[in-house]
Design an enzyme around this catalytic site. Sequence first.
Site, PDB file in Angstrom:
ATOM      1  N   SER A 238       0.800  -1.232   0.000  1.00 31.05           N
ATOM      2  CA  SER A 238       0.000   0.000   0.000  1.00 31.05           C
ATOM      3  C   SER A 238       0.830   1.278   0.000  1.00 31.05           C
ATOM      4  O   SER A 238       0.267   2.364  -0.147  1.00 31.05           O
ATOM      5  CB  SER A 238      -0.950   0.018   1.188  1.00 31.05           C
ATOM      6  OG  SER A 238      -2.043  -0.800   0.891  1.00 31.05           O
TER       7      SER A 238
ATOM      8  N   LYS B 271       0.257   3.510  -2.874  1.00 34.63           N
ATOM      9  CA  LYS B 271      -0.959   4.317  -3.051  1.00 34.63           C
ATOM     10  C   LYS B 271      -0.711   5.825  -3.178  1.00 34.63           C
ATOM     11  O   LYS B 271      -1.239   6.454  -4.102  1.00 34.63           O
ATOM     12  CB  LYS B 271      -1.965   4.007  -1.936  1.00 34.63           C
ATOM     13  CG  LYS B 271      -2.555   2.605  -2.072  1.00 34.63           C
ATOM     14  CD  LYS B 271      -3.377   2.179  -0.860  1.00 34.63           C
ATOM     15  CE  LYS B 271      -3.928   0.768  -1.067  1.00 34.63           C
ATOM     16  NZ  LYS B 271      -4.520   0.198   0.141  1.00 34.63           N
TER      17      LYS B 271
ATOM     18  N   TYR C   7      -3.358  -2.964 -10.334  1.00 36.63           N
ATOM     19  CA  TYR C   7      -3.274  -2.648  -8.906  1.00 36.63           C
ATOM     20  C   TYR C   7      -2.307  -3.617  -8.202  1.00 36.63           C
ATOM     21  O   TYR C   7      -1.455  -3.199  -7.415  1.00 36.63           O
ATOM     22  CB  TYR C   7      -4.671  -2.692  -8.279  1.00 36.63           C
ATOM     23  CG  TYR C   7      -4.661  -2.582  -6.780  1.00 36.63           C
ATOM     24  CD1 TYR C   7      -4.417  -1.358  -6.155  1.00 36.63           C
ATOM     25  CD2 TYR C   7      -4.874  -3.700  -5.974  1.00 36.63           C
ATOM     26  CE1 TYR C   7      -4.384  -1.264  -4.767  1.00 36.63           C
ATOM     27  CE2 TYR C   7      -4.843  -3.609  -4.595  1.00 36.63           C
ATOM     28  CZ  TYR C   7      -4.602  -2.395  -4.001  1.00 36.63           C
ATOM     29  OH  TYR C   7      -4.556  -2.301  -2.634  1.00 36.63           O
TER      30      TYR C   7
ATOM     31  N   TYR D 148      -4.793   4.455   7.876  1.00 31.80           N
ATOM     32  CA  TYR D 148      -6.101   3.798   8.011  1.00 31.80           C
ATOM     33  C   TYR D 148      -6.800   4.199   9.320  1.00 31.80           C
ATOM     34  O   TYR D 148      -6.831   5.368   9.680  1.00 31.80           O
ATOM     35  CB  TYR D 148      -5.947   2.279   7.924  1.00 31.80           C
ATOM     36  CG  TYR D 148      -5.187   1.791   6.727  1.00 31.80           C
ATOM     37  CD1 TYR D 148      -5.430   2.316   5.462  1.00 31.80           C
ATOM     38  CD2 TYR D 148      -4.227   0.795   6.843  1.00 31.80           C
ATOM     39  CE1 TYR D 148      -4.752   1.842   4.344  1.00 31.80           C
ATOM     40  CE2 TYR D 148      -3.536   0.312   5.739  1.00 31.80           C
ATOM     41  CZ  TYR D 148      -3.809   0.849   4.498  1.00 31.80           C
ATOM     42  OH  TYR D 148      -3.127   0.387   3.406  1.00 31.80           O
TER      43      TYR D 148
ATOM     44  N   VAL E  85       1.319  -3.762   3.799  1.00 35.04           N
ATOM     45  CA  VAL E  85       1.203  -5.019   4.541  1.00 35.04           C
ATOM     46  C   VAL E  85       2.424  -5.932   4.425  1.00 35.04           C
ATOM     47  O   VAL E  85       2.493  -6.939   5.115  1.00 35.04           O
ATOM     48  CB  VAL E  85      -0.052  -5.846   4.161  1.00 35.04           C
ATOM     49  CG1 VAL E  85      -1.298  -5.262   4.750  1.00 35.04           C
ATOM     50  CG2 VAL E  85      -0.154  -6.067   2.680  1.00 35.04           C
TER      51      VAL E  85
HETATM   52  N1  GLU Z   1      -1.984  -5.427  -1.954  1.00 35.83           N
HETATM   53  C1  GLU Z   1      -2.578  -5.255  -0.665  1.00 35.83           C
HETATM   54  C2  GLU Z   1      -4.077  -5.345  -0.755  1.00 35.83           C
HETATM   55  O1  GLU Z   1      -4.652  -4.751  -1.609  1.00 35.83           O
HETATM   56  C3  GLU Z   1      -2.135  -3.946  -0.065  1.00 35.83           C
HETATM   57  C4  GLU Z   1      -2.751  -3.674   1.286  1.00 35.83           C
HETATM   58  C5  GLU Z   1      -1.832  -2.907   2.221  1.00 35.83           C
HETATM   59  O2  GLU Z   1      -0.627  -2.881   2.026  1.00 35.83           O
HETATM   60  O3  GLU Z   1      -2.360  -2.319   3.202  1.00 35.83           O
HETATM   61  O4  GLU Z   1      -4.710  -5.996   0.022  1.00 35.83           O
END
Ligand code: GLU
Length: 312
Positions: free
Chosen positions: A63, A66, A189, A241, A259
């Site tokens: 993430s 993003k 993605y 988050y 993650v």
């Molecule tokens: N590729 C992961 C997902 O979409 C990224 C989530 C994250 O890093 O918080 O679930």
Amino acid sequence: MSRDADFLRELHQRYASLREGRPAEYIPELAKANPDAFAIAVARADGHVECAGDADVTFTLQSISKPFVYGLALERLGREAVRRKVGVEPTGEAFNSIVELEDDVHLPYNPMINSGAIAITGLLHGADPEGAAGQMRDMFAAYLARPIQADGAVVASELATGHRNRAIAHLLRHFNVIGDDIEAVLQLYSRQCSVTLTTRELALMAATLANGGRHPVTGLQAVPQRYVPDILTLMFTCGMYDSAGEWAYSVGLPGKSGVSGGLIAVVPGRMGLAVFSPPLDRWGHSARGVRVMRDLSVAWGLGLFGNSGQPG
Ligand code: GLU
């Protein structure tokens, strides 16, 4: 060795024995991560980098991609087009929440959660189905100062098991946020999430944002300077988050976690901080990473408003 490097080594020693959390398991390939891998890096806006631990071990961005892809969407499509489809409100929900899509406006709350990030990737794909992957590749290459690579095993693992992201993408299609090519958007993605890099490079990505979007070593503009405030504001309010408030209170900097165990913080005008350590806390952030960032911010007085949340 400098005093700063000594302090990074001291922090590394302080938290290497922490046994909180486990690597992410919902993407099977990420569950194989070594829970003891642990690195800290600080990159100054002049390009000087200091590290402690395994700073040259590679991992996937997840993430942390993003905010950077959000910057690309702002550059390609402009603020208005992006705002029509994705909001700028923090959510008290987890990173993979679906609830906001059932709210009255049926739009993702922000680009830092999965629904918003999949929407942003869908906007880029919708605007240029043939070119979007190349635009992303060039954008990440500018931040990394080298050609990029994605971890194919992680992409395959996420695509094979990512039912929740698939459900989010279908809801986004239902509410006309993205177009029909759902699988292509999910693939793009997953690829952005699976870009591989080291902690040293991650700190330089953060330092590029600290430096108004210009890479401190190459001098290349990775994102137009006028969009850096958008990226940093969204990282500050939404990057962590449903613990964004706790993070703002105890660290006081724009941040973003992934993650796989990566975590960045940006000190505007001054430096980028990065930590890698796969075991995650209950919000999905690197457990060692959050502690290191808090201690660094307090010790060096980095909090944007001074440092709140201290004893007394
Ligand atoms: N590729 C992961 C997902 O979409 C990224 C989530 C994250 O890093 O918080 O679930």
